[in-house]
Design a protein around this motif. Structure first.
Motif, PDB file in Angstrom:
ATOM      1  N   ASN A 225       0.985   3.994  -2.989  1.00 50.53           N
ATOM      2  CA  ASN A 225       0.708   5.417  -2.762  1.00 50.53           C
ATOM      3  C   ASN A 225       1.820   6.294  -3.326  1.00 50.53           C
ATOM      4  O   ASN A 225       1.562   7.353  -3.909  1.00 50.53           O
ATOM      5  CB  ASN A 225       0.528   5.686  -1.268  1.00 50.53           C
ATOM      6  CG  ASN A 225      -0.752   5.086  -0.721  1.00 50.53           C
ATOM      7  OD1 ASN A 225      -1.689   4.825  -1.477  1.00 50.53           O
ATOM      8  ND2 ASN A 225      -0.817   4.865   0.576  1.00 50.53           N
ATOM      9  N   GLN A 226       3.068   5.850  -3.145  1.00 50.74           N
ATOM     10  CA  GLN A 226       4.192   6.611  -3.697  1.00 50.74           C
ATOM     11  C   GLN A 226       4.117   6.651  -5.224  1.00 50.74           C
ATOM     12  O   GLN A 226       4.358   7.687  -5.850  1.00 50.74           O
ATOM     13  CB  GLN A 226       5.511   5.993  -3.248  1.00 50.74           C
ATOM     14  CG  GLN A 226       5.766   6.100  -1.751  1.00 50.74           C
ATOM     15  CD  GLN A 226       7.016   5.362  -1.322  1.00 50.74           C
ATOM     16  OE1 GLN A 226       7.649   4.672  -2.118  1.00 50.74           O
ATOM     17  NE2 GLN A 226       7.366   5.482  -0.061  1.00 50.74           N
TER      18      GLN A 226
ATOM     19  N   GLU B 228       0.832  -1.217   0.000  1.00 50.37           N
ATOM     20  CA  GLU B 228       0.000   0.000   0.000  1.00 50.37           C
ATOM     21  C   GLU B 228       0.861   1.258   0.000  1.00 50.37           C
ATOM     22  O   GLU B 228       0.590   2.222  -0.727  1.00 50.37           O
ATOM     23  CB  GLU B 228      -0.919  -0.005   1.219  1.00 50.37           C
ATOM     24  CG  GLU B 228      -1.860   1.212   1.275  1.00 50.37           C
ATOM     25  CD  GLU B 228      -2.784   1.175   2.479  1.00 50.37           C
ATOM     26  OE1 GLU B 228      -3.540   2.139   2.664  1.00 50.37           O
ATOM     27  OE2 GLU B 228      -2.761   0.182   3.227  1.00 50.37           O
ATOM     28  N   GLU B 229       1.926   1.244   0.819  1.00 50.48           N
ATOM     29  CA  GLU B 229       2.810   2.407   0.872  1.00 50.48           C
ATOM     30  C   GLU B 229       3.495   2.638  -0.470  1.00 50.48           C
ATOM     31  O   GLU B 229       3.570   3.765  -0.964  1.00 50.48           O
ATOM     32  CB  GLU B 229       3.858   2.203   1.971  1.00 50.48           C
ATOM     33  CG  GLU B 229       4.816   3.379   2.125  1.00 50.48           C
ATOM     34  CD  GLU B 229       5.863   3.146   3.205  1.00 50.48           C
ATOM     35  OE1 GLU B 229       6.679   4.053   3.435  1.00 50.48           O
ATOM     36  OE2 GLU B 229       5.859   2.058   3.810  1.00 50.48           O
TER      37      GLU B 229
ATOM     38  N   GLU C   5       1.385   6.343  -7.071  1.00 55.17           N
ATOM     39  CA  GLU C   5       0.267   7.197  -7.457  1.00 55.17           C
ATOM     40  C   GLU C   5       0.630   8.673  -7.351  1.00 55.17           C
ATOM     41  O   GLU C   5       0.203   9.492  -8.175  1.00 55.17           O
ATOM     42  CB  GLU C   5      -0.948   6.890  -6.582  1.00 55.17           C
ATOM     43  CG  GLU C   5      -1.585   5.541  -6.871  1.00 55.17           C
ATOM     44  CD  GLU C   5      -2.742   5.249  -5.935  1.00 55.17           C
ATOM     45  OE1 GLU C   5      -2.942   6.032  -4.990  1.00 55.17           O
ATOM     46  OE2 GLU C   5      -3.439   4.233  -6.160  1.00 55.17           O
TER      47      GLU C   5
END
Length: 546
Positions: A124-125, A120-121, A127
């Protein structure tokens, strides 16, 4: 028929020869370098290499390892050709109790949970980079939609776009690779869970068991012994600094510097050589870059809403910071023989010669780093505006050579537990101050003197004189040195004027308003302190706090 038999014989000989050049061992951790987040794990084993190509297989390695960090080295007459991670399957497996499989399923499930957080992290980066890329490509200046741009400005914009897109694409590709390997590891863990879940109630295991392995391919000119080492990075380990400070009345403080270490890599660390590092490989190593900062107008009503929304919290925070700045006063064989400290350009490493056993579980394990006896100067300090209690302070001057980092500390004085504090060494500070707790035998009072506090009016202004009296009494049987802290108010409004009238022998910091008195009191002796200040304001105004 003879040809078929000859071919089959050759095949069997090749299989036998290949099997002879394949050696397998259970991976055992021999060394671990633990960072503030993550660990570099090393496994070393001795093999007997055959002439030609060899496969050295380490079984039972962590399924959570970072594939990008995998590497191998050799000592002996062999050359490393390749190293890779593989999941292999054993045909015959030993039956185990259902509870053992339940624990294995839980460990794999926990590992998937941690991988989900990492995925997920990373997503997010990625995106964020895609969003920035879309903003750049849709910029009006880049698309040529504005009529105010010049050729020079357009060239600069294109050059900036080219450089920034190149950086974004490079970083995005790194993140995509990380996502690929993390998702691949997640799939393998899920397969492992499915395999373990297929066990029936009788405790019988399936016919195949998945084994995580690292395969090292090496070439030897001739047969001989070789030591093969593999190493890899795993996120599932960390350490925190903790301190025990044992002070006594003689002015000595024994500082015990320890680490609380935890690892859930899936591999037990038995009798390993530990190195603790203050580095953090999980943080980005990319230096930040500035992008153009454009100003624009907000609509008036929107700006007013934002100002109204932020004004009160900002003021409260500023007041809090002001108070903090103006009133805070900070504060047989030796273990050193078994520790080697190496200070690098960006991190410090503690190489521990003692061997430790750290199982893969959820518990914290204590590792000793350094012990040192420090010399301290004791004095008392009191801030009667906030607290009437006097605190014993220890000033330490020879702490910097220990390479300490911020951490939690337990404080003991003359064998009694005082409490906990946060040890926050500042690299450029010559003296470290520690608060050792309250001393009830020093009595302090603070009051406003009514007979020396009054108001008067001068034309359109109101002038308020305020006087405070502080009394400090030493009830101890020994003399003491004590610092008393107070303050006069400051003004950042031209309509409010502050004039210091009297502060006695206090040191006055005019930038913060802080007042400091240094007193030496004999046994049973007391001393009075008075200070006064005037505040001038328009007569129709009211100032809070006076």
């Amino acid at each position: 028929m003879k040809k078929i038999l000859f071919t089959a014989t050759i095949q069997l000989m090749c299989i036998a020869l290949f099997a002879q050049n394949t050696k397998t061992t259970q991976a055992k951790v021999t060394k671990a370098t633990v960072f503030l987040t993550g660990a570099q794990v090393t496994c070393t084993s001795a093999f007997q290499a055959a002439s030609g190509s060899n496969e050295f297989i380490f079984e039972g390695v962590s399924p959570l390892l970072d594939l990008n960090s995998l590497q191998a080295s050799a000592q002996g007459n062999v050359v490393i050709m390749d190293v890779k991670f593989e999941t292999r399957y054993k045909q015959e497996v030993k039956k185990e109790s259902p509870k053992q499989y339940e624990r294995a399923i839980k460990a794999a499930t926990d590992s998937i949970t941690m991988l989900d957080f990492d995925i997920e992290e990373t997503t997010n980066q990625l995106e964020a980079f895609n969003t920035e890329k879309n903003i750049l490509l849709n910029n009006r200046l880049i698309k040529g939609d504005t009529h105010k741009d010049t050729l020079a400005l357009f060239k600069e914009s294109i050059e900036f776009l080219r450089q920034r897109l190149n950086n974004i694409n490079t970083e995005s590709m790194k993140l995509k690779k990380q996502l690929f390997f993390k998702n691949e590891a997640k799939v393998k863990l899920q397969e492992r869970i499915n395999t373990l879940s297929s066990i029936d109630k009788s405790g019988e295991a399936p016919e195949q068991e998945a084994v995580n392995t690292i395969v090292v391919t090496a070439n030897a000119d001739e047969a001989g012994s070789a030591n093969i080492s593999i190493s890899f990075f795993v996120n599932q380990a960390a350490w925190l600094p903790v301190y025990d400070l044992r002070a006594n009345s003689n002015g000595n403080i024994d500082l015990n510097y320890k680490a609380e270490l935890r690892q859930t890599t899936g591999m037990n660390w038995n009798n390993v050589a530990l190195t603790l590092s203050t580095g953090n490989p999980t943080q980005s190593t990319q230096s930040p870059e500035l992008t153009p900062f454009y100003l624009n107008f907000y609509q008036a009503y929107k700006k007013k809403m934002e100002v109204d929304k932020m004004a009160k919290p900002a003021t409260a925070e500023a007041d809090s910071k002001s108070d903090d700045n103006s009133l805070t006063f900070s504060g047989s064989t030796s273990l050193t023989d078994y520790i080697t400290v190496t200070e690098g350009m960006i991190q410090t490493e503690y190489d521990i010669k003692l061997k430790y056993t750290i199982p893969t579980d959820d518990n914290m394990h204590t590792v000793a780093i350094q012990n040192k006896t420090l010399k301290a100067n004791y004095k008392y300090a009191v801030v009667p505006k906030l607290d009437m209690n006097a605190y014993l302070m220890a000033e330490i001057t020879d702490w910097s050579e220990m390479s300490l980092i911020p951490g939690s500390a337990r404080i003991y004085f003359d064998g009694s537990y005082i409490g906990r504090t946060v040890l926050n060494p500042v690299a450029d500070a010559d003296t470290m101050q520690l608060s050792l707790g309250k001393d009830r035998s020093i009595l302090v009072s603070r009051k406003k003197l009514k007979d020396k506090t009054r108001e008067r009016f001068i034309v359109d202004d109101k002038v308020t004189l305020t006087t405070y009296e502080i009394v400090v009494r030493n009830q101890k049987a020994i003399p003491i040195s004590i610092e008393v802290f107070d303050q006069v108010p400051l003004s950042n409004n031209q309509s409010i004027k502050v004039n210091t009238i009297s502060i006695g022998r206090a040191q006055h910091d005019e930038e913060t308003g802080k007042l400091t008195w240094k007193l030496n009191l004999k046994p049973k002796e007391s001393e009075k302190i008075q200070f006064s200040y005037e505040v001038t304001i328009p007569r129709d105004k009211v100032v809070a706090g006076l």
